[in-house]
Design a protein around this motif. Sequence first.
Motif, PDB file in Angstrom:
ATOM      1  N   GLY A   9     -53.335  21.980 116.143  1.00 21.18           N
ATOM      2  CA  GLY A   9     -52.049  21.573 116.691  1.00 21.18           C
ATOM      3  C   GLY A   9     -50.968  21.642 115.635  1.00 21.18           C
ATOM      4  O   GLY A   9     -51.135  22.260 114.582  1.00 21.18           O
ATOM      5  N   VAL A  10     -49.867  20.952 115.888  1.00 23.62           N
ATOM      6  CA  VAL A  10     -48.704  21.042 114.994  1.00 23.62           C
ATOM      7  C   VAL A  10     -49.061  20.650 113.564  1.00 23.62           C
ATOM      8  O   VAL A  10     -48.753  21.374 112.612  1.00 23.62           O
ATOM      9  CB  VAL A  10     -47.559  20.157 115.522  1.00 23.62           C
ATOM     10  N   PHE A  11     -49.732  19.505 113.392  1.00 24.50           N
ATOM     11  CA  PHE A  11     -50.020  19.072 112.034  1.00 24.50           C
ATOM     12  C   PHE A  11     -51.225  19.806 111.456  1.00 24.50           C
ATOM     13  O   PHE A  11     -51.320  19.982 110.245  1.00 24.50           O
ATOM     14  CB  PHE A  11     -50.221  17.558 111.965  1.00 24.50           C
ATOM     15  N   GLN A  17     -51.391  25.977 106.584  1.00 23.41           N
ATOM     16  CA  GLN A  17     -50.404  26.666 105.753  1.00 23.41           C
ATOM     17  C   GLN A  17     -50.444  26.165 104.311  1.00 23.41           C
ATOM     18  O   GLN A  17     -50.343  26.951 103.369  1.00 23.41           O
ATOM     19  CB  GLN A  17     -49.009  26.468 106.341  1.00 23.41           C
ATOM     20  N   THR A  18     -50.608  24.866 104.140  1.00 22.49           N
ATOM     21  CA  THR A  18     -50.644  24.295 102.793  1.00 22.49           C
ATOM     22  C   THR A  18     -51.899  24.733 102.054  1.00 22.49           C
ATOM     23  O   THR A  18     -51.842  25.129 100.885  1.00 22.49           O
ATOM     24  CB  THR A  18     -50.570  22.757 102.857  1.00 22.49           C
ATOM     25  N   ALA A 272     -41.420  24.499 101.349  1.00 18.31           N
ATOM     26  CA  ALA A 272     -41.919  25.712 100.696  1.00 18.31           C
ATOM     27  C   ALA A 272     -40.951  26.130  99.597  1.00 18.31           C
ATOM     28  O   ALA A 272     -39.741  26.194  99.815  1.00 18.31           O
ATOM     29  CB  ALA A 272     -42.073  26.841 101.708  1.00 18.31           C
ATOM     30  N   VAL A 273     -41.480  26.376  98.416  1.00 17.71           N
ATOM     31  CA  VAL A 273     -40.686  26.828  97.268  1.00 17.71           C
ATOM     32  C   VAL A 273     -41.220  28.191  96.843  1.00 17.71           C
ATOM     33  O   VAL A 273     -42.359  28.303  96.383  1.00 17.71           O
ATOM     34  CB  VAL A 273     -40.765  25.822  96.102  1.00 17.71           C
ATOM     35  N   HIS A 274     -40.419  29.247  97.042  1.00 19.13           N
ATOM     36  CA  HIS A 274     -40.831  30.609  96.720  1.00 19.13           C
ATOM     37  C   HIS A 274     -42.142  30.979  97.413  1.00 19.13           C
ATOM     38  O   HIS A 274     -43.033  31.590  96.832  1.00 19.13           O
ATOM     39  CB  HIS A 274     -40.957  30.798  95.207  1.00 19.13           C
ATOM     40  N   GLY A 275     -42.257  30.539  98.673  1.00 16.42           N
ATOM     41  CA  GLY A 275     -43.426  30.882  99.471  1.00 16.42           C
ATOM     42  C   GLY A 275     -44.638  30.004  99.257  1.00 16.42           C
ATOM     43  O   GLY A 275     -45.672  30.205  99.900  1.00 16.42           O
ATOM     44  N   VAL A 276     -44.534  29.033  98.356  1.00 13.24           N
ATOM     45  CA  VAL A 276     -45.656  28.131  98.086  1.00 13.24           C
ATOM     46  C   VAL A 276     -45.317  26.739  98.614  1.00 13.24           C
ATOM     47  O   VAL A 276     -44.261  26.185  98.293  1.00 13.24           O
ATOM     48  CB  VAL A 276     -45.955  28.048  96.572  1.00 13.24           C
ATOM     49  N   VAL A 277     -46.194  26.195  99.440  1.00 15.07           N
ATOM     50  CA  VAL A 277     -45.951  24.873 100.007  1.00 15.07           C
ATOM     51  C   VAL A 277     -46.161  23.811  98.938  1.00 15.07           C
ATOM     52  O   VAL A 277     -47.172  23.806  98.230  1.00 15.07           O
ATOM     53  CB  VAL A 277     -46.888  24.604 101.204  1.00 15.07           C
ATOM     54  N   SER A 278     -45.191  22.909  98.824  1.00 13.68           N
ATOM     55  CA  SER A 278     -45.307  21.795  97.891  1.00 13.68           C
ATOM     56  C   SER A 278     -45.122  20.496  98.666  1.00 13.68           C
ATOM     57  O   SER A 278     -45.160  20.493  99.894  1.00 13.68           O
ATOM     58  CB  SER A 278     -44.261  21.928  96.775  1.00 13.68           C
ATOM     59  N   GLY A 279     -44.943  19.389  97.970  1.00 15.55           N
ATOM     60  CA  GLY A 279     -44.653  18.132  98.637  1.00 15.55           C
ATOM     61  C   GLY A 279     -45.852  17.226  98.824  1.00 15.55           C
ATOM     62  O   GLY A 279     -46.934  17.434  98.278  1.00 15.55           O
ATOM     63  N   ALA A 280     -45.634  16.179  99.634  1.00 12.43           N
ATOM     64  CA  ALA A 280     -46.606  15.103  99.784  1.00 12.43           C
ATOM     65  C   ALA A 280     -47.929  15.579 100.359  1.00 12.43           C
ATOM     66  O   ALA A 280     -49.003  15.142  99.928  1.00 12.43           O
ATOM     67  CB  ALA A 280     -46.024  13.989 100.659  1.00 12.43           C
ATOM     68  N   LEU A 281     -47.894  16.482 101.356  1.00 13.86           N
ATOM     69  CA  LEU A 281     -49.149  16.936 101.963  1.00 13.86           C
ATOM     70  C   LEU A 281     -49.993  17.700 100.951  1.00 13.86           C
ATOM     71  O   LEU A 281     -51.210  17.498 100.875  1.00 13.86           O
ATOM     72  CB  LEU A 281     -48.863  17.809 103.185  1.00 13.86           C
TER      73      LEU A 281
END
Length: 330
Positions: A9-11, A17-18, A272-281
């Motif tokens: 699903g959505v999450f 993706q991450t 996403a930073v330069h195609g790379v997922v970052s952040g809390a997840l």
Amino acid sequence: MNIGVIGAGVFGLEHIQTLQSMRGVNLFGICDLNEEQLSHAANRFHIKNTYTDAAELLKEKELDGVIIATDEKSHEPLARLAASYGKHVLLEKPVATSIETAENLVKLEKESESIIMPGHMLRFDPGYARVKEALNEQKGNLKSLKVKRNVPVERFNLHSRTHPVFMALSHDIDQIIWNTSSLPKRMYAMQRQIDSNNETPGILLGLIEFEDGLLCSLETQWCLPNEYGQYLDVEFEAMMDEGHLKFRYPGDNIHIMRNGQLSQPDIQLTPAVHGVVSGALRNELEHFLRLMEGSAAPVITMEEAAVGVKISEGLIRSASEKREIQWKEL
């Protein structure tokens, strides 16, 4: 590490993706009961191994662990199935919607060799981590905490299968647990429907008194105007002997107006930073991998998640029964 995702699903897609942007991890396969949803995810992310039966994924010998991002009712049976195959589990929130189920998960983790990590992502957000540090640094006692999590009205029907305390406030309840060292003493809550065709309430206001005297107020309202273009409207506020702390999340940093439509995109959860997922997840998933490798101590435990489920159920009972709920009743 070979990781699978159950739930496309959505999450679940956010997890997929991450994972695909991370080094040291291989997205082994994905599973979903909905064949159309499964096919869409597989085509979008070029995933070869797909399953409609979770057992078929979990019995794969190469698989090390799974992320369970399905509906809440399936969390315990899927976690139990994964543990029976010796797989580690990241279990998305809410881990359960009843105290009994949460306690079963605590018991399962203790009795199995599998890691069962609750997916409370905000413990891995840099902003909330700094809040935790600030509260640890203060020498006096906390006097009160106030948490708010309001959501655009268009998202209400998408998530109203579950009470908003579990769907939204579980994040903030976990933050209360993380930043306090006492158990609740009593609680009271009121709720209101926002859609006459939907029995699930869209507004809840609550109060909790803890054994050490700390007072907490909680608010979730799923009627934020869609026109704000805002993913969430969230605040965390603390009154302390030595001062005051206030944190807004996700923040008020970017406003984009395009063709008369306002948007305020997320830059903290899964940017996403330069195609790379970052952040809390991503931070949460990397911690899960370190737990699997044995190179980290848990940032969150299933016991803490179970306390959160207990608090959630107490607030829901109070609002439904229109009375104060004592912690010892739960």
